[in-house]
Design an enzyme around this catalytic site. Sequence first.
Site, PDB file in Angstrom:
ATOM      1  N   GLU A  78      51.619  33.225  28.633  1.00  0.00           N
ATOM      2  CA  GLU A  78      52.120  31.929  28.179  1.00  0.00           C
ATOM      3  C   GLU A  78      53.251  31.438  29.068  1.00  0.00           C
ATOM      4  OE1 GLU A  78      50.819  29.930  25.992  1.00  0.00           O
ATOM      5  OE2 GLU A  78      49.228  31.402  25.659  1.00  0.00           O
ATOM      6  N   SER A 100      47.242  42.957  47.358  1.00  0.00           N
ATOM      7  CA  SER A 100      46.209  42.021  46.894  1.00  0.00           C
ATOM      8  C   SER A 100      44.804  42.246  47.458  1.00  0.00           C
ATOM      9  CB  SER A 100      46.633  40.576  47.187  1.00  0.00           C
ATOM     10  OG  SER A 100      47.615  40.152  46.281  1.00  0.00           O
ATOM     11  N   HIS A 148      40.131  36.311  34.650  1.00  0.00           N
ATOM     12  CA  HIS A 148      40.460  37.208  35.766  1.00  0.00           C
ATOM     13  C   HIS A 148      41.950  37.128  36.078  1.00  0.00           C
ATOM     14  CE1 HIS A 148      40.280  39.335  39.564  1.00  0.00           C
ATOM     15  NE2 HIS A 148      40.896  38.315  40.133  1.00  0.00           N
ATOM     16  N   SER A 149      42.465  35.922  36.128  1.00  0.00           N
ATOM     17  CA  SER A 149      43.889  35.692  36.343  1.00  0.00           C
ATOM     18  C   SER A 149      44.196  34.296  35.820  1.00  0.00           C
ATOM     19  CB  SER A 149      44.242  35.781  37.842  1.00  0.00           C
ATOM     20  OG  SER A 149      43.724  34.648  38.540  1.00  0.00           O
TER      21      SER A 149
END
Length: 341
Positions: free
Chosen positions: A17, A103, A232-233
């Site tokens: 959030e 990443s 996923h993100s």
Amino acid sequence: MYKAMTQLNTMDKILYESQRQGRISFYMTNFGEEGTHVGSAAALDAKDLIWGQYREAGVLMWRGFPLEQFMGQCYGNANDIGKGRQMPVHYGSKDLHFVTISSPLATQMPQAVGSAYAIKRRGQDNCVVCYFGDGAASEGDAHAALNFSATLDAPIIFFCRNNGYAISTPTYEQYRGDGIAARGPGYGMATIRVDGNDAFAVFNAMKAARRICINESRPILVEAMTYRIGHHSTSDDSSAYRSVDEVNYWDKQDHPISRLRKYMLLQGWWTTEEEKAWMKETRRNVMHKFQEAEKTLKPRPRELFFDVYDEPSVRLQRQLEEMEDFVERHQDVYPVDIYTK
């Protein structure tokens, strides 16, 4: 185990959030995969070296990574071990033997094998655990890592979180074989598939894998079948490629947290009163650290120039001086007050 899983879930909700409100730039939740994290981490020795992918925050939480450092990393503030130089959720901790997340997909896999081989050469009695997803298993680095580990008899456990999707690509579009576990025998590797939503099953499988890995000095492949309930993100909208009904099934019928809670209630190990009190306490704890993180200053901009070389080069030193002079002359457009001095 249950407290670690629920605290992770609470932290995910709050930081997700937070990103949606523009407070942080990026976030990846662990919804639905908490059992794979905590179940596997609980079976390891604290000195076993972890190479994660990017969705293993529960492993770090189990090892004692404090909430303020989770928050500090995502906010890139002065509490961040990485000094604000990584994007959110790229955690790492030398003290907790958790290599900093990178990443690019699957790059950690051959590196993990190298560290496992080093452990073997030194004669240490611990192992390496390399976490990866079903999507990473499609990368060439995965093949190289599995093959090298087998031929070198490296003490490493490959832990695949098969959560059904590589971002938007479902597993049935990734491979035609029987999942990731089916590949293990082809490398001459001991392999097991486990219900990733059963924290106890994951724990027992990982405990057995570690014993074989260390006592026989050979690699093990573990495939934990789970489901990624969240997007996923925060850069992804999973409603574009899967139905609400599909997600709801896993969230309501086969969630690792609800499964563990129901079992504990049935065994008399947990009560509804304890549940209410704990959920209230953990939300309060997470919110407190969240609010602190928002108020904490950012690392000094000059930190950009350090920790690559033992001693900064003449060129880097000149760039540092130019940067500080430029910011000093243009303080009206640079928020210098939000950084530590």
